[in-house]
Each structure stands twice: as structure tokens, then as C-alpha cells.
Design a protein around this motif. Structure first.
Motif, short mmCIF file in Angstrom:
data_model
loop_
_atom_site.label_atom_id
_atom_site.label_comp_id
_atom_site.label_asym_id
_atom_site.label_seq_id
_atom_site.Cartn_x
_atom_site.Cartn_y
_atom_site.Cartn_z
N VAL A 34 0.88 -1.16 0.00
CA VAL A 34 0.00 0.00 0.00
C VAL A 34 0.91 1.21 0.00
O VAL A 34 1.59 1.49 1.00
N GLU A 35 0.95 1.92 -1.14
CA GLU A 35 1.88 3.02 -1.35
C GLU A 35 3.29 2.52 -1.07
O GLU A 35 3.75 1.62 -1.73
N GLU A 36 3.99 3.06 -0.08
CA GLU A 36 5.36 2.65 0.18
C GLU A 36 5.47 1.64 1.33
O GLU A 36 6.56 1.28 1.73
N ARG A 37 4.36 1.20 1.89
CA ARG A 37 4.38 0.25 3.00
C ARG A 37 3.98 -1.14 2.55
O ARG A 37 3.25 -1.31 1.60
N GLU A 38 4.47 -2.10 3.30
CA GLU A 38 4.11 -3.49 3.04
C GLU A 38 3.43 -4.05 4.28
O GLU A 38 3.90 -3.83 5.40
N TYR A 39 2.32 -4.73 4.09
CA TYR A 39 1.58 -5.34 5.19
C TYR A 39 1.57 -6.85 4.98
O TYR A 39 1.42 -7.33 3.87
N TRP A 40 1.72 -7.58 6.09
CA TRP A 40 1.57 -9.03 6.08
C TRP A 40 0.21 -9.32 6.69
O TRP A 40 -0.05 -8.92 7.83
N LEU A 41 -0.64 -10.00 5.96
CA LEU A 41 -1.98 -10.31 6.42
C LEU A 41 -2.12 -11.81 6.59
O LEU A 41 -1.94 -12.58 5.64
N LYS A 42 -2.45 -12.21 7.80
CA LYS A 42 -2.63 -13.63 8.10
C LYS A 42 -3.93 -14.11 7.47
O LYS A 42 -4.95 -13.44 7.53
N VAL A 105 3.49 0.36 20.82
CA VAL A 105 4.93 0.52 20.95
C VAL A 105 5.58 -0.20 19.79
O VAL A 105 5.38 -1.39 19.60
N GLY A 106 6.36 0.54 19.00
CA GLY A 106 7.11 -0.07 17.92
C GLY A 106 8.47 -0.50 18.44
O GLY A 106 8.92 -0.04 19.49
N LYS A 107 9.11 -1.39 17.72
CA LYS A 107 10.44 -1.85 18.09
C LYS A 107 11.32 -1.83 16.85
O LYS A 107 10.85 -2.10 15.75
N ILE A 108 12.57 -1.53 17.08
CA ILE A 108 13.55 -1.65 16.02
C ILE A 108 14.62 -2.60 16.53
O ILE A 108 15.25 -2.36 17.55
N LEU A 109 14.75 -3.73 15.84
CA LEU A 109 15.72 -4.74 16.22
C LEU A 109 17.00 -4.50 15.43
O LEU A 109 16.98 -4.46 14.20
N VAL A 110 18.10 -4.32 16.14
CA VAL A 110 19.39 -4.03 15.51
C VAL A 110 20.35 -5.18 15.83
O VAL A 110 20.56 -5.49 17.00
N CYS A 111 20.92 -5.76 14.80
CA CYS A 111 21.88 -6.85 14.99
C CYS A 111 23.16 -6.30 15.63
O CYS A 111 23.71 -5.31 15.17
N GLN A 112 23.60 -6.96 16.70
CA GLN A 112 24.82 -6.51 17.37
C GLN A 112 25.96 -7.53 17.25
O GLN A 112 26.97 -7.42 17.93
N LEU A 149 20.68 -11.68 12.75
CA LEU A 149 19.44 -11.61 11.97
C LEU A 149 19.57 -12.37 10.64
O LEU A 149 18.75 -12.23 9.76
N LYS A 150 20.66 -13.15 10.52
CA LYS A 150 20.89 -14.01 9.36
C LYS A 150 21.06 -13.22 8.05
O LYS A 150 20.68 -13.68 6.99
N GLN A 151 21.59 -12.01 8.14
CA GLN A 151 21.86 -11.18 6.97
C GLN A 151 23.29 -10.64 7.05
O GLN A 151 23.54 -9.47 6.78
N CYS A 152 24.23 -11.47 7.45
CA CYS A 152 25.60 -11.04 7.76
C CYS A 152 26.27 -10.28 6.62
O CYS A 152 26.93 -9.28 6.85
N LYS A 153 26.11 -10.73 5.40
CA LYS A 153 26.76 -10.07 4.27
C LYS A 153 26.10 -8.74 3.93
O LYS A 153 26.66 -7.95 3.18
N LYS A 154 24.90 -8.50 4.45
CA LYS A 154 24.18 -7.25 4.19
C LYS A 154 24.21 -6.31 5.39
O LYS A 154 23.40 -5.42 5.51
N GLY A 155 25.13 -6.55 6.33
CA GLY A 155 25.18 -5.76 7.55
C GLY A 155 25.60 -4.33 7.31
O GLY A 155 26.21 -4.02 6.29
N PRO A 156 25.24 -3.43 8.21
CA PRO A 156 24.43 -3.69 9.40
C PRO A 156 22.95 -3.90 9.04
O PRO A 156 22.43 -3.27 8.14
N LYS A 164 7.55 -5.51 10.35
CA LYS A 164 8.43 -6.62 9.96
C LYS A 164 9.28 -6.27 8.75
O LYS A 164 9.60 -7.13 7.93
N ALA A 165 9.60 -4.99 8.62
CA ALA A 165 10.41 -4.53 7.49
C ALA A 165 11.89 -4.78 7.78
O ALA A 165 12.39 -4.34 8.81
N ARG A 166 12.56 -5.48 6.88
CA ARG A 166 13.98 -5.80 7.05
C ARG A 166 14.81 -4.86 6.18
O ARG A 166 14.47 -4.63 5.02
#
Length: 185
Positions: A34-42, A105-112, A149-156, A164-166
Motif C-alpha cells: 500500500v503506497e510505500e508500506r508493506e503489510y503481512w496479512l494472516k 509501541v514499535g520496536k527496532i531490532l538491531v543486529c549486534q 538476523l541471518k543477513q551477515c553479508k548485508k550488515g548492518p 516486519k520490514a527488514r
């Protein structure tokens, strides 16, 4: 802290991005743009047989259903109750019919992990903290350092919830744009 969930109705018109299929041929989710956003619908089991697997990306859909805020996880889950194919909609949109009582509350998960951290993850994390305070989002959005986050070559790498946007190869200069895209309408 209460773990009760808040539910509201939604209606979304957008374009099919893809199916998320589990266990061979069972459609678990639809990815809708939807425009620039992506939604996951169960997709509940009762609706799965009604979805034609011949739909291609770009197909316009109108989906209605329930939006439930999962407090324990910190994101909304969208579950479809009705799916309609649309020939030519006026414009894509997302409408929440009734707003939940609390501000999510939103969360941003950052690989450390070392690969992401060495590629600039620490700078991205620090910039996220700064920008959240500057944009007044510090009370609504939390940054959490995670394991791989299993994206090591695309880090950070980071994941923005509840969308759920990666994102990979994130630069500190992109942080403001990402926050605006996901948390400021």
C-alpha cells in the motif's frame, strides 16, 4: 504489566506482493503493498481455499479483517476475514475502522553481532537513539539489540516492528528517513 490484546477492524486496498506459503502449499500470509508500506496479512484456514494461487504480483485486492495488538510482542497482527479482487481501484489506502485505546509501541531490532557491528551497526544504533529523541518517538519506539538476523553479508541489519520490514546495509544517514517512513504518517 498487562498482556491483554487490543482489537480493531481494518480495511486495506493494495497490490499483492507475494504469498507466504508454509508446509508445501498452505498460504499462511499475503504480502500486500500500500503506497510505500508493506503489510503481512494472516489468512485463516477457512479463507485459504478461496484464494486463487494464480494471482500474480500486482493484483489489486481489498482486504477486511481484524487488527490485534499483541502487547507481549509489541506489534499488530492483521488477520483477513474477507478478500476481494479489484479490477481498477481509485487509490491504494489503509483504514483502521476503530482505533485501539493505547498507543502501540514499535520496536527496532538491531543486529549486534560482530559482522554487523564492524560494518557500522554501532553508529546506526547510536543514530537511532538520537533520532528517536529528536522526533519525539522515544516513548513509542524502542531500540533493541539482538543476536544474528541471518543477513551477515548485508550488515548492518535491522528489522522494524510492527511492520516486519527488514533493512540491510543501513547507513546512519538513512535512519531519519526510515523512522519517518514507519512511524510518522
Amino acid at each position: 504489566m498487562s498482556k491483554t490484546n487490543t482489537t480493531s477492524q481494518f480495511r486495506i486496498v493494495g497490490q499483492l506482493e507475494s504469498f507466504v506459503i508454509k508446509k508445501g502449499d498452505k498460504i499462511k500470509y499475503l504480502r500486500l503493498k500500500v503506497e510505500e508500506r508493506e503489510y503481512w496479512l494472516k489468512i485463516p484456514k477457512k479463507l485459504r481455499p478461496e484464494i486463487p494461487l494464480t494471482m500474480v504480483p500486482g493484483t489489486w485486492l481489498e482486504i477486511e479483517g481484524n487488527r490485534e495488538f499483541k502487547k507481549s510482542k509489541g506489534f499488530f497482527q492483521l488477520e483477513a476475514s474477507q478478500i476481494k479482487l479489484l479490477p481498477n481501484p481509485d487509490i491504494p489506502y489503509a483504514v483502521i475502522v476503530s482505533e485501539p485505546e493505547s498507543n502501540p509501541v514499535g520496536k527496532i531490532l538491531v543486529c549486534q553481532k560482530s559482522s554487523c557491528w564492524k560494518r557500522g551497526g554501532k553508529s546506526v544504533y547510536q543514530r537511532l537513539e538520537q533520532e528517536l529523541e529528536q522526533q519525539g518517538l522515544g516513548d513509542r519506539v524502542k531500540v533493541k539489540l539482538t543476536g544474528c538476523l541471518k543477513q551477515c553479508k548485508k550488515g548492518p541489519s535491522l528489522v522494524i516492528m510492527p511492520h516486519k520490514a527488514r533493512y540491510g546495509q543501513v547507513k546512519p544517514g538513512q535512519v531519519q528517513e526510515l523512522l519517518t517512513k514507519h512511524f510518522n504518517p
